[in-house]
Design a protein around this motif. Sequence first.
Motif, mmCIF file in Angstrom:
data_model
loop_
_atom_site.group_PDB
_atom_site.id
_atom_site.type_symbol
_atom_site.label_atom_id
_atom_site.label_comp_id
_atom_site.label_asym_id
_atom_site.label_seq_id
_atom_site.Cartn_x
_atom_site.Cartn_y
_atom_site.Cartn_z
ATOM 1 N N ILE A 9 -0.520 -0.871 -4.570
ATOM 2 C CA ILE A 9 -2.196 -0.239 -4.538
ATOM 3 C C ILE A 9 -2.353 0.904 -3.896
ATOM 4 C CG2 ILE A 9 -4.744 -0.878 -2.895
ATOM 5 C CD1 ILE A 9 -3.718 -2.690 -5.045
ATOM 6 N N VAL A 10 -2.795 2.189 -4.691
ATOM 7 C CA VAL A 10 -2.891 2.957 -4.044
ATOM 8 C C VAL A 10 -4.437 3.694 -4.044
ATOM 9 C CG1 VAL A 10 -2.714 6.030 -4.932
ATOM 10 C CG2 VAL A 10 -0.507 3.823 -5.118
ATOM 11 N N ASN A 11 -4.942 4.093 -2.880
ATOM 12 C CA ASN A 11 -6.153 4.539 -2.602
ATOM 13 C C ASN A 11 -7.610 3.020 -3.373
ATOM 14 O OD1 ASN A 11 -5.387 7.016 -1.488
ATOM 15 N ND2 ASN A 11 -5.891 8.184 -4.098
ATOM 16 N N ASP A 12 -7.125 2.032 -2.408
ATOM 17 C CA ASP A 12 -7.546 0.960 -2.445
ATOM 18 C C ASP A 12 -7.672 0.750 -4.829
ATOM 19 O OD1 ASP A 12 -8.393 1.108 -0.191
ATOM 20 O OD2 ASP A 12 -10.205 2.657 -0.507
ATOM 21 N N GLU A 13 -6.807 1.214 -5.230
ATOM 22 C CA GLU A 13 -6.963 0.448 -6.327
ATOM 23 C C GLU A 13 -5.499 0.257 -6.737
ATOM 24 O OE1 GLU A 13 -8.396 3.366 -9.238
ATOM 25 O OE2 GLU A 13 -10.027 3.519 -8.345
ATOM 26 N N LYS A 14 -5.198 -1.085 -7.474
ATOM 27 C CA LYS A 14 -4.177 -1.201 -7.788
ATOM 28 C C LYS A 14 -3.675 -0.903 -9.056
ATOM 29 C CE LYS A 14 -1.513 -5.275 -10.340
ATOM 30 N NZ LYS A 14 -1.666 -7.198 -10.085
ATOM 31 N N TYR A 49 0.925 -1.179 0.083
ATOM 32 C CA TYR A 49 -0.096 -0.337 -0.100
ATOM 33 C C TYR A 49 0.822 1.330 -0.034
ATOM 34 C CZ TYR A 49 -4.210 -3.344 1.196
ATOM 35 O OH TYR A 49 -4.611 -3.888 0.983
ATOM 36 N N LEU A 50 0.680 2.014 -1.143
ATOM 37 C CA LEU A 50 1.716 3.242 -0.972
ATOM 38 C C LEU A 50 0.650 4.771 -1.025
ATOM 39 C CD1 LEU A 50 4.004 2.243 -4.044
ATOM 40 C CD2 LEU A 50 4.365 2.017 -1.815
ATOM 41 N N ASP A 51 1.132 5.814 -0.825
ATOM 42 C CA ASP A 51 0.010 6.796 -0.937
ATOM 43 C C ASP A 51 0.171 7.492 -2.513
ATOM 44 O OD1 ASP A 51 2.755 8.403 -0.910
ATOM 45 O OD2 ASP A 51 2.441 8.480 0.910
ATOM 46 N N SER A 52 -0.512 8.589 -2.586
ATOM 47 C CA SER A 52 -0.170 9.191 -4.124
ATOM 48 C C SER A 52 1.737 9.963 -5.012
ATOM 49 C CB SER A 52 -1.065 10.240 -4.896
ATOM 50 O OG SER A 52 -2.668 9.326 -4.457
ATOM 51 N N GLU A 53 2.012 10.580 -3.449
ATOM 52 C CA GLU A 53 3.535 10.871 -3.743
ATOM 53 C C GLU A 53 4.104 10.078 -3.966
ATOM 54 O OE1 GLU A 53 4.840 13.547 -0.704
ATOM 55 O OE2 GLU A 53 2.727 13.471 0.055
ATOM 56 N N ALA A 54 4.102 8.608 -3.401
ATOM 57 C CA ALA A 54 5.192 7.776 -3.414
ATOM 58 C C ALA A 54 4.935 7.247 -5.048
ATOM 59 C CB ALA A 54 4.916 6.143 -2.268
ATOM 60 N N LEU A 55 3.832 6.617 -5.235
ATOM 61 C CA LEU A 55 3.331 6.269 -6.563
ATOM 62 C C LEU A 55 4.120 7.190 -7.828
ATOM 63 C CD1 LEU A 55 1.773 4.096 -8.901
ATOM 64 C CD2 LEU A 55 0.085 5.890 -8.338
ATOM 65 N N ALA A 56 3.714 8.667 -7.633
ATOM 66 C CA ALA A 56 4.163 10.167 -8.754
ATOM 67 C C ALA A 56 5.519 9.796 -8.410
ATOM 68 C CB ALA A 56 3.534 10.931 -8.228
ATOM 69 N N ARG A 108 6.378 -1.762 -12.090
ATOM 70 C CA ARG A 108 5.968 -2.185 -13.590
ATOM 71 C C ARG A 108 4.065 -1.186 -13.239
ATOM 72 N NH1 ARG A 108 5.091 -8.698 -13.691
ATOM 73 N NH2 ARG A 108 7.208 -9.043 -14.279
ATOM 74 N N ILE A 109 4.750 0.276 -13.575
ATOM 75 C CA ILE A 109 3.177 0.620 -13.343
ATOM 76 C C ILE A 109 2.751 1.891 -15.012
ATOM 77 C CG2 ILE A 109 3.843 0.831 -10.569
ATOM 78 C CD1 ILE A 109 5.450 3.305 -11.876
ATOM 79 N N ASN A 110 2.256 2.613 -14.589
ATOM 80 C CA ASN A 110 1.194 3.487 -15.862
ATOM 81 C C ASN A 110 1.901 4.836 -15.659
ATOM 82 O OD1 ASN A 110 -0.168 4.667 -17.519
ATOM 83 N ND2 ASN A 110 -1.340 3.725 -17.751
ATOM 84 N N SER A 111 3.222 4.855 -17.028
ATOM 85 C CA SER A 111 3.870 5.827 -16.810
ATOM 86 C C SER A 111 4.238 7.261 -17.511
ATOM 87 C CB SER A 111 5.157 6.131 -16.646
ATOM 88 O OG SER A 111 6.023 5.484 -17.423
ATOM 89 N N ASP A 112 2.384 6.798 -18.259
ATOM 90 C CA ASP A 112 1.917 7.502 -19.879
ATOM 91 C C ASP A 112 1.564 9.178 -19.384
ATOM 92 O OD1 ASP A 112 1.457 5.394 -20.754
ATOM 93 O OD2 ASP A 112 -0.253 4.966 -21.145
ATOM 94 N N GLU A 113 1.407 9.665 -18.305
ATOM 95 C CA GLU A 113 1.277 11.047 -17.899
ATOM 96 C C GLU A 113 2.927 11.906 -17.686
ATOM 97 O OE1 GLU A 113 -0.303 13.190 -14.270
ATOM 98 O OE2 GLU A 113 -2.065 12.572 -16.106
#
Length: 398
Positions: free
Chosen positions: A83-88, A11-18, A137-142
Amino acid sequence: MGSQKRNRELYLDSEALATLRMCKEGILSPVTRLMNKQEAEQVDATSAYQGKYFPFSFILAPSGRRNEEVLKSAKKNDILDIIVNDEKCGELVVDEVFLIDREKRVEKIFSTTDPSNPGVADTLRRLGNYAISGETRINSDEVKKYKREIQEQKELLGAKKISAVMLSAKPFHRAHERMIRIALDKSDLLVLFLLKPYKHDSFTYDIRYKTLKYFIDNFLPKNRVIIIPFENTYLFAGLDNIILDSIAAKNYGCNSISIGQSHQGIGMYYDKNGTKSIIDYFKELDIGITMNVVNEFVYCNECKTLVSTRSCPHGRHHHISYNSELIYELLKVGVLPPAVLVRKELSAIILSHLFPNRFEDLTGKFTNFFPGTGLIEEMNEEQFYMQIMSLHQTVSLT
């Protein structure tokens, strides 16, 4: 038919994912992946990675009891769902899990462990005892989209000189305008990295973007300016934020970055050869991007205009500082800042956002209070503020 085995979850937060997305797309290059224990210890000891400067190790050490249990039991090549904000949002293929010293980690980033420092307190809260390395393996399209946008505009203009300015625009004021114009004068293309906050704030990213976009569309050659959202994560909260900002700007394709003289990261430090500034230090690092320091601007009541503190002959007692926090305090209580501080159109946009429907009962009643075209006109919130500001600016009776 047997059920498919589920991956365990991290479980990560949005900051870590970004931050992981920026890393994956090379925005933090030379760092392009999570560091293992040996790499992390070496970078923290030398501030270098693959022969290039990087201020501290790039690790992922999420807090929380569930995360710690997963990390302690994880084996090499295990696949963990992110998982971020309850979504994979992706997966992490485990390479290594190792124990970290939380206090040393925080001190490396902030040069202090004092919990009264907001950055220290926030980082300690979100930092766990175990770090994990491995392929993400994450989506970094933005992030890819923004890199592509800069490259396409660069090719369209044939731009050679691409400058960057990092700003929070909270709020966007006259000194920001001057700094942007100075940077644009020296550039073929100017990239404005608008910082995206992660904490809840009534002064949202959207309103910051709206005011900045209004200024560009109405007062600049807009084909030479791009706004890029910049994820202002914990990674950029420490004393090395100027250097990390510069690394990110360079990897987005910029070859110079402009910062204000009052930037919190500028100051003096000491080494064995005596006193130096962060600019001297920056030159020694040879990051591959030029740093331009813009002088501090103030409004001088003798000069009657915006001036540099280096060029104005009058004392500080004649100067009004462009202090973003104080200007924001005025806006928060609903006061229109003087137009010498914030352009009136921008104040109107901001106040109509902070106080929606504030004049719902007044706009109709006060139609005849303001000058007009002679026709029946409806007035929205922004126009109401603009009319008030116009009355403030009459001079014959003042």
